[in-house]
Design a protein around this motif. Sequence first.
Motif, short mmCIF file in Angstrom:
data_model
loop_
_atom_site.label_atom_id
_atom_site.label_comp_id
_atom_site.label_asym_id
_atom_site.label_seq_id
_atom_site.Cartn_x
_atom_site.Cartn_y
_atom_site.Cartn_z
N HIS A 107 0.86 -1.19 0.00
CA HIS A 107 0.00 0.00 0.00
C HIS A 107 0.89 1.23 0.00
O HIS A 107 1.57 1.51 0.98
CB HIS A 107 -0.92 0.00 1.22
N ASP B 145 -11.52 -3.81 -4.66
CA ASP B 145 -11.83 -3.69 -3.22
C ASP B 145 -13.12 -2.89 -3.01
O ASP B 145 -13.54 -2.13 -3.88
CB ASP B 145 -10.64 -2.99 -2.53
N GLU C 295 -4.15 4.84 5.10
CA GLU C 295 -4.60 5.21 3.75
C GLU C 295 -6.01 5.80 3.77
O GLU C 295 -6.49 6.28 2.75
CB GLU C 295 -4.51 4.00 2.81
O1 H79 Z 1 -6.75 -1.41 1.21
C1 H79 Z 1 -6.96 -1.81 2.54
C2 H79 Z 1 -8.03 -0.99 3.19
O2 H79 Z 1 -7.86 0.41 3.02
C3 H79 Z 1 -9.24 -1.47 2.45
N1 H79 Z 1 -8.98 -2.89 2.26
C4 H79 Z 1 -7.63 -3.17 2.62
C5 H79 Z 1 -7.02 -4.22 1.75
C6 H79 Z 1 -10.47 -1.17 3.15
N2 H79 Z 1 -11.36 -0.33 2.67
N3 H79 Z 1 -12.35 -0.27 3.49
N4 H79 Z 1 -12.10 -1.05 4.50
C7 H79 Z 1 -10.93 -1.66 4.33
C8 H79 Z 1 -12.98 -1.16 5.62
C9 H79 Z 1 -12.69 0.09 6.34
C10 H79 Z 1 -12.82 0.24 7.62
C11 H79 Z 1 -12.33 1.38 8.34
FE1 H79 Z 1 -13.21 3.02 8.90
C12 H79 Z 1 -11.63 2.49 7.81
C13 H79 Z 1 -12.32 1.44 9.73
C14 H79 Z 1 -11.63 2.62 10.08
C15 H79 Z 1 -11.21 3.29 8.90
C16 H79 Z 1 -14.89 3.28 7.77
C17 H79 Z 1 -14.28 4.51 7.97
C18 H79 Z 1 -15.21 2.78 9.05
C19 H79 Z 1 -14.77 3.71 9.96
C20 H79 Z 1 -14.22 4.77 9.30
#
Ligand code: H79
Length: 456
Positions: free
Chosen positions: A46, A218, A67
């Motif tokens: 990443h 994703d 990220e």
């Molecule tokens: O690329 C990585 C993560 O950025 C992506 N998947 C992996 C491989 C990912 N995208 N969304 N998620 C994982 C779920 C996100 C959850 C969270 Fe949130 C982000 C928890 C805390 C920050 C969303 C935003 C829920 C709370 C705030």
Amino acid sequence: MKALFALAALLPSLTAFAAGPTTNETPEHAARIAWWREAKFGMFIHWGLYAVPAGEWKGKPVAGIGEWIMNRAKIPVKEYEQLAPQFNPEKFDAEAWAQLAQDAGMKYMVITSKHHDGFAMFHSLVSPYNIYDATPFKRDPMKELSAACAKRGIKFGFYYSQAQDWHEPGGMGNEWDFKKDDEKDKDGDYDKYLQGKAEPQVKEILTNYGPICLIWFDTPRHMTAERAARFEKIVHDLQPNCLVSGRIGPGSSSDYDSEGDNHIPGTVRAGDWETPATLNDTWGFKKDDHNWKKPEDLIFKLCDIVSKGGNYLLNVGPTAEGVIPQPSQDMLHEVGKWMKTNGEMIYGASPTPFGEELGKPTDRKDNRNRVIFDVYKEWRCTTKPGKLYFAIFKWPGENFTVPFKGQVTKAYMLADKDKELKVTQADGKTTVALPGQQTDPVASVLVLETPETASK
Ligand code: H79
């Protein structure tokens, strides 16, 4: 579980437990995914503009994964864009990254070509919001990486956030600068974004970087079967051998499933699947995240996942200078050392025929309503035709006893193949007289050779 064990002992071939779908699989699919079933262990990377703030915005730490900082701090597009001129990763060395993957025993690399923030880490002609045009770096690191991987026989693939794009009015996820996601979808903005940026950029990454082993989509927000099919068609039209990972969207035929981020199932899981996982608590670099896992934990997770039938896609988050954090490098070298001697039980291996060693379900559930397992950590088993491999994490002393009652023709440690070990069998169990001391401080690997499959 008892039934499984009895079955394993009776079956003429342990290959009946081979990973991957055993029914309804076309020969084309089997051929396309063969390398991935063999590989088992890959490097996830990443890397993006979020490495510049590295978890801190306007002097304050921002909670959550690195990220996601633009989202968590609700940074306006115009402000976030200012990170691009500050991004100049002069220490980036594609050769060093690919070499680290190779040293760790990883067989494929998957890197963020565009994460949710919308910034392309490759030279895109579709949008100038990319590393070549918008930063002082003026290089295309993806070109360099694809070449460095090819040189070492490491497969190269891209992560691409197809649905979320916080930089674009039609992309999902940015509701602080733009409309609500539902409205973007209803008003046609989403499809405009998909067709105007995401789909053409996916075409670019499949055209300009040589053979791409897989595309890792994703968070398929508002992806319909029809939209997912459009991406799938692009991938297969341009590179028929490119795999499509599990999160492309509903109704599409992805090549393998993704477990939830950092999630390892409690039991053997059939079919092709992968656990994407972090080395600390973030994917993209955060300067304050020092919660590193231990090398022994990584080796355990690798054995655990492979013994359950999966692949392990393990992430590094390089800095804005282009350096993979030293603790990550050190840990991966440790794993690599273990793999050098013991990789035979990982590459191309099938899951355990037992199961009782994995643990048992508790009555607790996690925040995604999955049953939490009490995970046993004594040993893990993988198989190949004619061989049972046991990674022994808790060295039991003189004898190692496993619930195997089939015939054993030979027993030895992978670290000392020439020294045959004494085997006795009684009460449906096999006991091996272990060498005087463990052959590895983390996991010593014992091999039992069995005639049932040796003939295969
Ligand atoms: O690329 C990585 C993560 O950025 C992506 N998947 C992996 C491989 C990912 N995208 N969304 N998620 C994982 C779920 C996100 C959850 C969270 Fe949130 C982000 C928890 C805390 C920050 C969303 C935003 C829920 C709370 C705030």
